[in-house]
Design an enzyme around this catalytic site. Sequence first.
Site, short mmCIF file in Angstrom:
data_model
loop_
_atom_site.label_atom_id
_atom_site.label_comp_id
_atom_site.label_asym_id
_atom_site.label_seq_id
_atom_site.Cartn_x
_atom_site.Cartn_y
_atom_site.Cartn_z
N HIS A 144 4.70 14.89 3.03
CA HIS A 144 4.66 13.90 4.11
C HIS A 144 5.07 12.54 3.56
CE1 HIS A 144 1.88 16.71 6.56
NE2 HIS A 144 3.16 16.91 6.81
N GLY B 36 10.75 18.39 8.56
CA GLY B 36 9.52 19.07 9.00
C GLY B 36 9.28 19.00 10.51
N ASP C 218 9.25 22.93 8.72
CA ASP C 218 8.04 23.64 8.28
C ASP C 218 8.10 25.10 8.75
OD1 ASP C 218 7.35 21.11 7.53
OD2 ASP C 218 5.36 21.14 8.41
N ASP D 266 -0.48 14.91 3.96
CA ASP D 266 -1.19 13.62 3.97
C ASP D 266 -2.55 13.76 4.65
OD1 ASP D 266 -2.07 11.04 4.20
OD2 ASP D 266 -0.20 10.25 5.01
N HIS E 288 3.61 16.83 14.28
CA HIS E 288 3.89 18.28 14.29
C HIS E 288 2.75 19.03 13.62
CE1 HIS E 288 5.20 16.53 10.57
NE2 HIS E 288 5.54 17.67 10.04
N ASP F 197 2.74 22.81 13.53
CA ASP F 197 3.69 23.43 12.59
C ASP F 197 3.11 23.45 11.18
OD1 ASP F 197 5.04 22.71 14.93
OD2 ASP F 197 6.97 22.59 13.91
N ARG G 189 -1.11 28.51 7.30
CA ARG G 189 -1.67 29.81 7.67
C ARG G 189 -0.81 30.96 7.15
NH1 ARG G 189 -0.40 33.60 11.20
NH2 ARG G 189 -2.04 35.13 11.50
O1 LIG Z 1 6.99 16.74 7.79
C1 LIG Z 1 7.09 17.40 6.80
C2 LIG Z 1 6.18 18.51 6.52
O2 LIG Z 1 5.22 18.73 7.51
C3 LIG Z 1 8.14 17.10 5.80
O3 LIG Z 1 9.38 16.94 6.41
P1 LIG Z 1 10.45 16.01 5.74
O4 LIG Z 1 10.61 16.42 4.33
O5 LIG Z 1 11.71 16.20 6.53
O6 LIG Z 1 9.94 14.59 5.86
#
Ligand SMILES: O=C(CO)COP(=O)(O)O
Length: 145
Positions: A11, A59, A64, A84, A91, A94, A100
Amino acid sequence: MAVKSVALVAHDNKKEELVQWVTDNNTRFSPLKLYATGTTGRLLGERLKRDDINVLLSGPLGGDQQIGAMIAEGKIDLLVFFWDPLEPQPHDPDIKALLRIAALWNIPVASNRATAEFILTSAYMTDDKHSPQRPDFSYYTQRKI
Ligand SMILES: O=C(CO)COP(=O)(O)O
């Protein structure tokens, strides 16, 4: 030697930590096949000067889920996902789905640098004879409905 495939995801507030950790361990990472979500992958490619990272969608745009699908298909050996714990993500479903599916398919998951270090330095990383047992879900797929 079978090349291990590693998925790298972070994140925004954790991206610098992940990119720095991978850079610090470049020697261990160089023989590995790398997959990453969009922005994480772009930053890793720039910092490591590697153009062979398999960069998926970002992501929140489905990245993801792409990694989750690869785990279900047996194509990922290790997930390093510095998520984080202090900031909600749009999301979130996701993210939960990815964690999971990684638990379901018994692949190692590192959510912070300390765990990632233990896994990366494990003898299993370079042991061809070892791979985590892939669960047998035939009791489920063959169930009587
Ligand atoms: O959001 C993410 C994982 O949940 C990471 O995506 P990015 O690497 O595109 O920022």
